[in-house]
Motif scaffolding. Sequence first.
Motif, PDB file in Angstrom:
ATOM      1  N   UNK A 123       0.834  -1.210   0.000  1.00 51.18           N
ATOM      2  CA  UNK A 123       0.000   0.000   0.000  1.00 51.18           C
ATOM      3  C   UNK A 123       0.861   1.249   0.000  1.00 51.18           C
ATOM      4  N   UNK A 124       1.930   1.242   0.808  1.00 44.85           N
ATOM      5  CA  UNK A 124       2.792   2.418   0.906  1.00 44.85           C
ATOM      6  C   UNK A 124       3.526   2.685  -0.404  1.00 44.85           C
ATOM      7  N   UNK A 125       3.893   1.627  -1.119  1.00 48.48           N
ATOM      8  CA  UNK A 125       4.524   1.816  -2.434  1.00 48.48           C
ATOM      9  C   UNK A 125       3.609   2.609  -3.365  1.00 48.48           C
ATOM     10  N   UNK A 126       2.335   2.240  -3.384  1.00 52.22           N
ATOM     11  CA  UNK A 126       1.385   2.958  -4.222  1.00 52.22           C
ATOM     12  C   UNK A 126       1.251   4.411  -3.816  1.00 52.22           C
ATOM     13  N   UNK A 127       1.232   4.683  -2.511  1.00 57.20           N
ATOM     14  CA  UNK A 127       1.101   6.056  -2.023  1.00 57.20           C
ATOM     15  C   UNK A 127       2.326   6.896  -2.391  1.00 57.20           C
ATOM     16  N   UNK A 128       3.511   6.316  -2.282  1.00 62.33           N
ATOM     17  CA  UNK A 128       4.723   7.052  -2.653  1.00 62.33           C
ATOM     18  C   UNK A 128       4.724   7.366  -4.151  1.00 62.33           C
ATOM     19  N   UNK A 129       4.324   6.398  -4.972  1.00 61.95           N
ATOM     20  CA  UNK A 129       4.252   6.638  -6.418  1.00 61.95           C
ATOM     21  C   UNK A 129       3.280   7.769  -6.732  1.00 61.95           C
ATOM     22  N   UNK A 130       2.131   7.798  -6.052  1.00 60.33           N
ATOM     23  CA  UNK A 130       1.155   8.866  -6.256  1.00 60.33           C
ATOM     24  C   UNK A 130       1.741  10.202  -5.830  1.00 60.33           C
ATOM     25  N   UNK A 131       2.391  10.236  -4.664  1.00 55.42           N
ATOM     26  CA  UNK A 131       2.971  11.485  -4.154  1.00 55.42           C
ATOM     27  C   UNK A 131       4.023  12.042  -5.107  1.00 55.42           C
ATOM     28  N   UNK A 132       4.872  11.169  -5.651  1.00 57.03           N
ATOM     29  CA  UNK A 132       5.918  11.630  -6.556  1.00 57.03           C
ATOM     30  C   UNK A 132       5.345  12.098  -7.888  1.00 57.03           C
ATOM     31  N   UNK A 133       4.349  11.382  -8.411  1.00 62.02           N
ATOM     32  CA  UNK A 133       3.757  11.791  -9.682  1.00 62.02           C
ATOM     33  C   UNK A 133       3.047  13.135  -9.567  1.00 62.02           C
ATOM     34  N   UNK A 134       2.327  13.327  -8.471  1.00 58.47           N
ATOM     35  CA  UNK A 134       1.634  14.600  -8.284  1.00 58.47           C
ATOM     36  C   UNK A 134       2.604  15.725  -7.916  1.00 58.47           C
ATOM     37  N   UNK A 135       3.716  15.345  -7.284  1.00 59.04           N
ATOM     38  CA  UNK A 135       4.691  16.346  -6.863  1.00 59.04           C
ATOM     39  C   UNK A 135       5.869  16.450  -7.801  1.00 59.04           C
ATOM     40  N   UNK A 136       5.634  16.476  -9.089  1.00 58.65           N
ATOM     41  CA  UNK A 136       6.723  16.695 -10.031  1.00 58.65           C
ATOM     42  C   UNK A 136       6.788  15.731 -11.190  1.00 58.65           C
ATOM     43  N   UNK A 137       5.935  14.713 -11.217  1.00 64.30           N
ATOM     44  CA  UNK A 137       5.868  13.808 -12.355  1.00 64.30           C
ATOM     45  C   UNK A 137       7.132  12.990 -12.539  1.00 64.30           C
ATOM     46  N   UNK A 138       7.543  12.813 -13.801  1.00 61.10           N
ATOM     47  CA  UNK A 138       8.683  11.966 -14.134  1.00 61.10           C
ATOM     48  C   UNK A 138       9.968  12.467 -13.474  1.00 61.10           C
ATOM     49  N   UNK A 139      10.167  13.794 -13.435  1.00 62.46           N
ATOM     50  CA  UNK A 139      11.383  14.342 -12.817  1.00 62.46           C
ATOM     51  C   UNK A 139      11.461  13.992 -11.341  1.00 62.46           C
TER      52      UNK A 139
END
Length: 534
Positions: free
Chosen positions: A483-499
């Motif tokens: 579950x935490x892996x999914x949350x981190x992926x969401x946080x990174x995508x919303x907070x800057x996308x691919x970069x």
Amino acid sequence: MSESKKKMLDPDPRVWDFETEYELGQDNVRPLGLDIHNPVFLISAILICAFVLIALANQEGAAALFGWLRPWLTSTFDWFLVLSVNVITLFCLALIVLPVGKVRIGGKDAKPDYSYAGWIAMMFAAGIGIGLLFFGVLEPVYYNFSEGGGARPLNLDINTPGNEYVGVVGTIHHWGLEAWAVYAAVGLSLAIFCYNLNLPLTLRSAFFPLLGERIWGWWGHLIDTLAVFATLFGLTTSLGLGAQQVAAGLSEVFGIEPTPTVVVLLIIGITIIALGSVLLGMDAGVKRLSEINMIMAVALFVFVMLVTGIGTAISRYFNVMVDYIVMLPALSNPFGREDTSFFHGWTTFYWAWWIAWSPFVGMFIARISKGRTVREFVVCCLLAPTAVCALWMSTFGGAAIDLLNAGGAEGVRATVIDSYAPEGALFGFLKELPFYGIVAPISLVLIIVFFVTSSDSGSLVIDTITAGGKMDAPVIQRVFWCTLEGLVAIALLLGGGLAALQGAAVSTGIPFTIVVLIMCYCLWLALRSEQRKM
């Protein structure tokens, strides 16, 4: 000889007993039915949850930070990353020919737990993930046709005879020998210290020759915590890329707009599927999905080779492999590089990403490799995947280059050359081939299955690290990490996308490089000890 090294040479070293309440000076904490290795679980979980909350609360700040972080790190530590990976690669190649290659993981009487087919399928699914599908068309085309040739390996001219597929060669460099050498070094270290020296399957165990009993203290906690961060951010980079590609596929196949909301919903949905695989366990979940993965991937590969020309594909493959071997010394040289866009924008990022990914892949392949010899392990983990990755990249990327040179592949041109939308490159390529209405949905399913296998195997690895090396920790813990892996992926995508995804991977990969180098030295000491026992 130090006392710790003498203990390592003991044919019957201390066994880590998970059933006792007091294990080598560390409390075995079981609150709420959990079985966690205190304090690695708590420190990792608290810091990562805090990161998710901060990134989601300040998305603009996170985007600015990670947008600056990746280029600064890859341009500052380029020489260190490249030299380190060169050393690791040479070390692994040496293990193939040296006498220590005869050492068997688990002892001379150990038998493999999995067949060759199942073993290699799981190894590929973990080590490659969705990368082949995301970058197989994108990377060779981008290198060949980037604006002004700025991202071309060694600044070679594609109009010069023999350089037509220099983009494919550059891609093989990133997905070939060096990448798998990092995985092999970490995986073999963990396997030897776990199955031959009876230590827990966790990163700290590989440092026993140097740290001795201190691996059970804060030095060990620090190593395992860093491994958790490297694994998580390396993994979420792959998951984020996969979610973007699935969104692009849904747009192509079903006309669904790939908005950030759709991407977030995809991550949530696929994480739920991964949870189901986690609950089924290694054999029923990960192994079965990995085998399905391999079957679908091989079917897609055979289809592309058939419709683009088998003879052309085979001829191209052998040509680019020769070019790769010839160009490898220059591509692996960190000094005096003029192709700075290729070197800093891609190579140094990849090396940091592979190192960040290595605790995950290394621990996973260590867990499934009992009974294999060192030589067998390194060959199957290093040379065979390099050859297969090169075949995939030359077939997909080379065919896309041929189509572009012939004036076709407008979908690829639109997503890679005219405007950079990398998640759509594969589907832009498949549009040029027959039966797109059938192949595109199948490719979409394949991406999702790759996504799921990366997530569930990653959660198993992180759970093993935070449980102190225990391989059958309570299922609730695996659910937590998945579950935490999914949350981190969401946080990174919303907070800057691919970069942001790439910046997070690089920031953990660079410090973990030092850990991997020391692991290689400790592995050498352990292999020499095992050879003497033989």
